[in-house]
Design an enzyme around this catalytic site. Structure first.
Site, short mmCIF file in Angstrom:
data_model
loop_
_atom_site.label_atom_id
_atom_site.label_comp_id
_atom_site.label_asym_id
_atom_site.label_seq_id
_atom_site.Cartn_x
_atom_site.Cartn_y
_atom_site.Cartn_z
N SER A 137 36.64 39.81 36.34
CA SER A 137 37.14 39.48 37.67
C SER A 137 38.44 38.70 37.50
CB SER A 137 36.11 38.61 38.40
OG SER A 137 36.72 37.95 39.50
N SER A 138 39.35 38.89 38.44
CA SER A 138 40.61 38.14 38.37
C SER A 138 40.31 36.64 38.38
CB SER A 138 41.50 38.49 39.56
OG SER A 138 41.62 39.89 39.68
N ILE A 148 32.83 46.86 34.72
CA ILE A 148 33.25 46.56 33.34
C ILE A 148 32.96 45.08 33.09
CG2 ILE A 148 35.17 46.58 31.70
CD1 ILE A 148 34.32 49.39 32.70
N ASP A 172 32.04 45.33 43.62
CA ASP A 172 32.12 44.94 45.02
C ASP A 172 31.30 45.95 45.84
OD1 ASP A 172 34.36 42.70 45.05
OD2 ASP A 172 34.94 44.22 43.61
N GLY A 206 38.81 45.89 34.19
CA GLY A 206 38.02 46.50 35.28
C GLY A 206 38.91 47.39 36.13
N HIS A 207 40.08 46.86 36.51
CA HIS A 207 41.04 47.66 37.28
C HIS A 207 41.50 48.87 36.46
CE1 HIS A 207 41.81 43.51 39.00
NE2 HIS A 207 41.55 44.18 40.09
N LEU A 247 45.52 41.88 37.36
CA LEU A 247 44.82 43.05 36.81
C LEU A 247 44.14 42.76 35.47
CD1 LEU A 247 47.26 45.97 37.74
CD2 LEU A 247 45.41 44.93 39.08
N GLY A 271 46.03 42.83 42.50
CA GLY A 271 46.75 42.24 41.37
C GLY A 271 45.83 41.37 40.53
P1 AMP Z 1 40.51 43.53 43.52
O1 AMP Z 1 41.86 43.49 42.90
O2 AMP Z 1 39.63 42.38 43.15
O3 AMP Z 1 40.53 43.81 44.99
O4 AMP Z 1 39.80 44.78 42.87
C1 AMP Z 1 40.36 46.06 42.97
C2 AMP Z 1 39.33 47.07 42.57
O5 AMP Z 1 38.91 46.82 41.23
C3 AMP Z 1 38.08 46.99 43.46
O6 AMP Z 1 37.65 48.30 43.76
C4 AMP Z 1 37.10 46.28 42.57
O7 AMP Z 1 35.74 46.59 42.84
C5 AMP Z 1 37.50 46.80 41.19
N1 AMP Z 1 37.00 45.92 40.14
C6 AMP Z 1 37.16 44.59 40.06
N2 AMP Z 1 36.52 44.10 38.99
C7 AMP Z 1 35.92 45.16 38.37
C8 AMP Z 1 35.10 45.31 37.23
N3 AMP Z 1 34.75 44.28 36.47
N4 AMP Z 1 34.69 46.55 36.89
C9 AMP Z 1 35.04 47.62 37.66
N5 AMP Z 1 35.82 47.55 38.75
C10 AMP Z 1 36.24 46.33 39.11
#
Ligand code: AMP
Length: 289
Positions: free
Chosen positions: A193-194, A184, A155, A37-38, A34, A32
């Site tokens: 990033s969130s 992204i 990540d 990037g997501h 979001l 979440g």
């Molecule tokens: P999270 O919600 O932080 O667990 O992220 C969910 C997915 O989104 C993970 O696979 C992250 O690596 C990806 N993600 C998070 N930030 C970015 C970003 N800036 N660019 C691409 N993917 C991302």
């Protein structure tokens, strides 16, 4: 209209129906909060698969720091709205108890071992984090079943740990194709990033130094022919020198083989990885040199 399901059990039924209809499922696991990037993961899924789903689960197992979990941005209504606009076909949520119905005491869920990918860097500075990640991702994969699963390169160490699950699941008849998508970034270079929501305007220039340090070390490797990983580390540390930044690590690993410590062999496909704190906000990023 997006199908919004509130249990992994319902999600598993939906996914089985899609597979029985002969459709290739694309799956985007998220916690979440979001952002674009997501959404980029979802666009990759939509381009490559017949039908796409996402999960939203703020996984307590992967938070080694309770304050980080407590302050993690979460707005489920807005997240579902964003997924709807992006053309996601189904989103599911769940509780720990729903994901682990086989564990009586929800506080003592036995975690899986991420193996070598769990050693060093994130493994060292966030003990238990990657264990928590693979434990929930394993359940998510067992929920969705055979699919293309989309993860972000941001990540990087997490993508290695998740790839480690694929063999075990294959043995159970679940075929997961892990697809790693590019990072992204904001125009400043800061990886989305969130946690960026918590950065103040005055902290943003310091945060942008992470990507500057990664670009600088890429030049050192490519143009200045610097091959010593210690020297490459020092170059990043110099770029990150800022009173707002506390460096957790700024290090080098070789893509050909993950190592707990700095690689001792000659580098062939080096990747620079950074984790810093700005105030109490932890930010990570990495770049293939
Ligand atoms: P999270 O919600 O932080 O667990 O992220 C969910 C997915 O989104 C993970 O696979 C992250 O690596 C990806 N993600 C998070 N930030 C970015 C970003 N800036 N660019 C691409 N993917 C991302």
């Amino acid at each position: 209209m997006i199908e919004s399901l509130t249990s992994p059990q319902a999600a598993a039924v939906w996914c089985d129906q899609q597979r029985q209809a002969g459709l290739q499922i694309g799956f985007v696991p998220t916690m979440g909060g979001l952002h674009d990037g997501h959404m980029s993961l979802l666009y990759h899924s939509r381009a490559q698969c017949d039908i796409s789903c996402a999960s939203i689960f703020l996984n307590p197992l992967q938070f080694n720091n309770p304050d980080d979990l407590a302050t993690y941005p979460s707005d489920i209504k807005q997240d579902i709205e964003l997924l709807t606009q992006a053309g996601c076909d189904m989103v599911f949520t769940g509780t720990l108890a729903q994901f682990f119905p086989d564990v009586d005491d929800g506080r003592n869920i036995p975690c899986l071992n991420p193996g070598l990918a769990g050693k060093g860097l994130e493994g060292r500075y966030r003990p238990g984090h990657l264990e928590g990640v693979v434990t929930i991702v394993d359940r998510l994969f067992r929920t969705v079943g055979s699919c293309n699963a989309y993860f972000g390169e941001k990540d990087y160490q997490q993508t290695l740990a998740v790839k480690g699950l694929v063999g075990q699941l294959h043995a159970c008849g679940i075929n997961i194709n892990v697809i790693v998508c590019p990072v992204i970034r904001e125009s400043s270079g800061l990886a989305l990033s969130s946690r960026n929501q918590r950065l103040s305007t005055s902290q943003k220039p310091a945060a942008a130094k992470i990507h500057k340090a990664l670009k600088r070390v890429k030049i050192a490797w490519r143009n200045d022919n610097i091959r010593d990983p210690n020297e490459l580390e020092s170059i990043m540390r110099a770029e990150l020198d800022d009173h707002d930044i506390v460096i957790e690590y700024a290090s080098i690993r070789d893509e050909t083989l993950w190592t707990e410590h700095l690689p001792e062999d000659k580098l062939s496909r080096p990747r620079a990885l950074i984790a810093v704190y700005i105030d109490n906000i932890r930010l990570i990023d990495n770049l293939l040199l």
